[in-house]
Write an enzyme that holds these catalytic residues in place. Structure first.
Site, PDB file in Angstrom:
ATOM      1  N   HIS A  37       0.845  -1.217   0.000  1.00 55.72           N
ATOM      2  CA  HIS A  37       0.000   0.000   0.000  1.00 55.72           C
ATOM      3  C   HIS A  37       0.863   1.242   0.000  1.00 55.72           C
ATOM      4  CE1 HIS A  37      -3.214   2.799   1.332  1.00 55.72           C
ATOM      5  NE2 HIS A  37      -4.016   1.897   0.827  1.00 55.72           N
ATOM      6  N   ILE A  43       1.760   4.766   1.558  1.00 53.82           N
ATOM      7  CA  ILE A  43       0.786   5.573   2.298  1.00 53.82           C
ATOM      8  C   ILE A  43       0.128   4.666   3.336  1.00 53.82           C
ATOM      9  CG2 ILE A  43      -1.395   6.855   2.149  1.00 53.82           C
ATOM     10  CD1 ILE A  43      -0.642   7.564  -0.749  1.00 53.82           C
ATOM     11  N   GLY A  46      -5.970   4.285   5.396  1.00 51.97           N
ATOM     12  CA  GLY A  46      -6.885   5.050   6.236  1.00 51.97           C
ATOM     13  C   GLY A  46      -7.583   4.197   7.281  1.00 51.97           C
ATOM     14  N   VAL A  47      -7.945   2.966   6.912  1.00 50.02           N
ATOM     15  CA  VAL A  47      -8.621   2.102   7.887  1.00 50.02           C
ATOM     16  C   VAL A  47      -7.732   1.804   9.082  1.00 50.02           C
ATOM     17  CG1 VAL A  47     -10.207   1.078   6.219  1.00 50.02           C
ATOM     18  CG2 VAL A  47      -8.018  -0.004   6.630  1.00 50.02           C
ATOM     19  N   GLU A  51      -8.366   2.536  12.947  1.00 55.46           N
ATOM     20  CA  GLU A  51      -8.155   1.488  13.952  1.00 55.46           C
ATOM     21  C   GLU A  51      -7.241   1.980  15.070  1.00 55.46           C
ATOM     22  OE1 GLU A  51      -7.897  -1.916  16.258  1.00 55.46           O
ATOM     23  OE2 GLU A  51      -9.393  -1.449  14.723  1.00 55.46           O
TER      24      GLU A  51
END
Length: 131
Positions: A37, A43, A46-47, A51
């Site tokens: 990723h 990067i 976002g998840v 979390e």
């Protein structure tokens, strides 16, 4: 209660039981999610930022006198990602209780992640008490 490889908080720098907590995550190229990723432009997903915020929220709600009691991630509302988080960044994760329904064990939390002074993510999190 999280452990490697899913522990996303390196240090807790502020803690007020049942009210708020602030944690830090040092983002490094060695974090295992960067290999996919994205290989040419790493990067932080976002998840995983969300979390990490939820983990800090769980820390804020932990009762040191009752270590069996946990809060579990139950929902995300009004989530926005403002800027990418990349290797070398330090995420400051700030989570504060907005509303607690003790009868049902539901906590609504305001969560914000920063790199330096810049807001990179914000959300309202729902945590459920359980054991």
């Amino acid at each position: 209660p999280h452990r490697s490889p899913f522990l996303l908080v390196d240090r807790v720098v502020e803690y007020e039981q049942g009210k708020q907590a602030v944690g830090l995550k040092n983002v490094t190229i060695n974090d295992n999610f960067f290999t996919g990723h994205f290989p040419t432009r790493p990067i932080m997903p976002g998840v995983l930022i969300v979390e990490a915020l939820a983990q800090v929220g769980g820390i804020a709600m932990m009762d040191p006198d009752d270590p069996k009691e946990n809060f579990f991630f139950g929902g995300i509302d009004a989530c926005k990602f403002r800027k990418p988080v990349v290797p070398g960044d330090t995420l400051m994760l700030k989570v504060a209780l907005k509303k607690m329904n003790k009868r049902f064990g539901v906590a609504k939390m305001e969560a914000k992640a920063y790199v330096g002074d810049g807001l990179v993510c914000e959300a309202e999190l729902t945590l459920y008490m359980g054991n």
